[in-house]
Design an enzyme around this catalytic site. Sequence first.
Site, PDB file in Angstrom:
ATOM      1  N   LYS A  71       0.850  -1.201   0.000  1.00 19.50           N
ATOM      2  CA  LYS A  71       0.000   0.000   0.000  1.00 19.50           C
ATOM      3  C   LYS A  71       0.879   1.242   0.000  1.00 19.50           C
ATOM      4  O   LYS A  71       1.899   1.291   0.705  1.00 19.50           O
ATOM      5  CB  LYS A  71      -0.901  -0.044   1.240  1.00 19.50           C
ATOM      6  N   SER A 146      -9.751   1.780   2.864  1.00 20.67           N
ATOM      7  CA  SER A 146      -8.891   2.539   1.980  1.00 20.67           C
ATOM      8  C   SER A 146      -7.872   1.678   1.217  1.00 20.67           C
ATOM      9  O   SER A 146      -7.327   2.136   0.214  1.00 20.67           O
ATOM     10  CB  SER A 146      -8.145   3.606   2.775  1.00 20.67           C
ATOM     11  N   SER A 170      -9.888  -0.600   7.024  1.00 21.81           N
ATOM     12  CA  SER A 170      -9.299  -0.454   5.684  1.00 21.81           C
ATOM     13  C   SER A 170      -8.592  -1.663   5.106  1.00 21.81           C
ATOM     14  O   SER A 170      -8.259  -1.655   3.925  1.00 21.81           O
ATOM     15  CB  SER A 170      -8.326   0.714   5.676  1.00 21.81           C
TER      16      SER A 170
HETATM   17  N1  GLN Z   1     -13.092   4.055   6.310  1.00 24.24           N
HETATM   18  C1  GLN Z   1     -12.515   4.502   7.540  1.00 24.24           C
HETATM   19  C2  GLN Z   1     -12.128   5.950   7.416  1.00 24.24           C
HETATM   20  O1  GLN Z   1     -12.456   6.521   6.460  1.00 24.24           O
HETATM   21  C3  GLN Z   1     -11.343   3.656   7.905  1.00 24.24           C
HETATM   22  C4  GLN Z   1     -10.159   3.953   7.104  1.00 24.24           C
HETATM   23  C5  GLN Z   1      -8.967   3.127   7.501  1.00 24.24           C
HETATM   24  O2  GLN Z   1      -9.089   2.096   8.140  1.00 24.24           O
HETATM   25  N2  GLN Z   1      -7.805   3.624   7.153  1.00 24.24           N
HETATM   26  O3  GLN Z   1     -11.515   6.512   8.264  1.00 24.24           O
END
Ligand code: GLN
Length: 477
Positions: A71, A146, A170
Site C-alpha cells: 500500500k 482505503s 481499511s
Molecule cells: N473508512 C474509515 C475511514 O475513512 C477507515 C479507514 C482506515 O481504516 N484507514 O476513516
Amino acid sequence: MELYRLGISELKELLDKKEVSPKEVLDSLFKRIDAVEDKVKAFVTVTRDKAYEMAAKNTDGVLSGIPLAIKDNICTKGIRTTCSSKILENFIPPYESTVTSRLLEAGYVLVGKTNLDEFAMGSSTENSGFFPTRNPWDLERIPGGSSGGSAAAVAADECIGALGSDTGGSIRQPASLCGVVGLKPTYGRVSRYGLVAFASSLDQIGTITKSVKDAALLMNVISGHDPLDSTSAPVAAPDFTEVLSKDIKGIKIGVPKEYFIEGMDKEVESAVKDAIKTLESLGAIPVEVSLPHTGYAIATYYILATSEASSNLARYDGVKYGFRAEGKDLIDMYMQTRAKGFGSEVKRRIMLGTYALSAGYYEAYYKKAQQVRTLIKKDFEEAFKQVDIIATPTAPEAAFRFGEKTDDPLKMYLSDIFTISVNLAGVPGISVPCGFTSNNLPVGLQLIGKHFDEATILNVAHAYEQSTEWHRRKPEL
Ligand code: GLN
C-alpha cells in the site's frame, strides 16, 4: 495453471523446489498486469525494473522470489510513496519501513505500490488524489477502501499477496468486497515505523492475501517488537502457520446481537449466518453475546481519528515534505500548499479534528470520545470472558457503485460499522470470503480475537476456508 494465479504458499513450494524461477514468476505476473491493470487501476506505481532486480538476488529467505504489492502509505526507500495525495505526489522516502525491511530480509519482490483513499481516509478509494480503483468482480463498483488498491491487486491476481493498513476497517472491508483474506493484527503486534500516520492510536499494518495460510506466512515475517516504534509491543509472536491445523472443536464463537440488525443487507446476513452454521458443523459452539456500546463506535471513531489526523497532518506545510505552492509570504505559502495539496475529505477531517481538540470543545468531544472508547474496549473484554472469538459480517453490504455515497460522508462512514470497534478496542480481526450475492459480489465473514491472539482467528478462519469453496472463485476480467 498460470503462475500469477497462485498464492504465496503454493508459489513458495514451486520456487523452493526450483520448479520455477523468480524470473518466470515475474514474467507471468507482469503479463497479467499488462492485461488487466488498465481496467482495475490498482497501482499508483508499478516497480517493474526494481522487481526484476530484486528477483535476481537469489536469497534463502522464506519469501525469496515472492512478488508482493505494498500500500502506498508504507515507506519504501528510494521508491515514491504518495499516500495517493497530491501533497506527497513526488515524495521519495529516505528510509525503509520496518515491515518492508523485514520483507526484504525475507527475500520478497516488490511489484508496486497500491492505490488508496488519500491518507487512508475513506472506504472506496474514490478519495484517492489520483484515480479510483475498480472492483475486479464488477468494474462499475468500488473495491472498498482505503486499501482498495491492495485488495483489488490480490483479487485480480496482479500480485501474489499484499500489505495494507487498517485504522477503522481499511484492510478487512476491501478484502471482504474483493473476495480475498484481510487480517488486521492486534494494535502493537506489527511495527508502524514507516507507515504514514493517519490516526496513530488506531493504525495497524496487516495482510491481504489469497488464503489464510498466506496471511499466517506473512505475519511470521512482519510481526514482532520493533524498538523504532514505541507502541510496538514486546510480545513474542508464535509461528502462525503452526496453529492452522488445530481442531476447532469446542471453540466458543460469540455472535453479537448488535451486529445483526434490522436494515442490513439480507444476502450478507444470510451468507454470514450460513458461515456460522458451517463453523458449528466443524465443532465450534455459537453463543449469543452482547457488545452494548456498538452504537457509539462510529461517532467515537470519527472524533478520535480526525483529532489524531489533524495533529499528524500538520507536518505537511510545504517545508519538510513534498509539494510546495507559491505564496506571498510564509503563512500564505503554508495555506496555499495545504489548500492545493490536500483533497476535500482530508480537509474535512483536519477541520473536524481541530474543532474537537479546541479549547472549550475538547472536554465535550475528544475527552468524552476517549471515555466511550474505554467502554467499547470493556465490551470486548466482557464478551471474551464467555467466548474465544467473535463472528460478525465484515461489511454491512457488498461492493457499491461509484458515486453512490460520495455526496454523503455519513453514509460512506457507515461502511465500517462492523470493523471500527475492533480498532477502538485494539483487538485483531480477519475477513474471509463467505459467499456471494445474487449479482456475484463477494461477501466477507469477520472473526475477531482477543488481544495478541491472532492464532485462534487464523485457525478458525483456515478451518472455515478449507471446508468451503468461496476463496477459489476468481473474477472474470
Ligand atoms: N473508512 C474509515 C475511514 O475513512 C477507515 C479507514 C482506515 O481504516 N484507514 O476513516
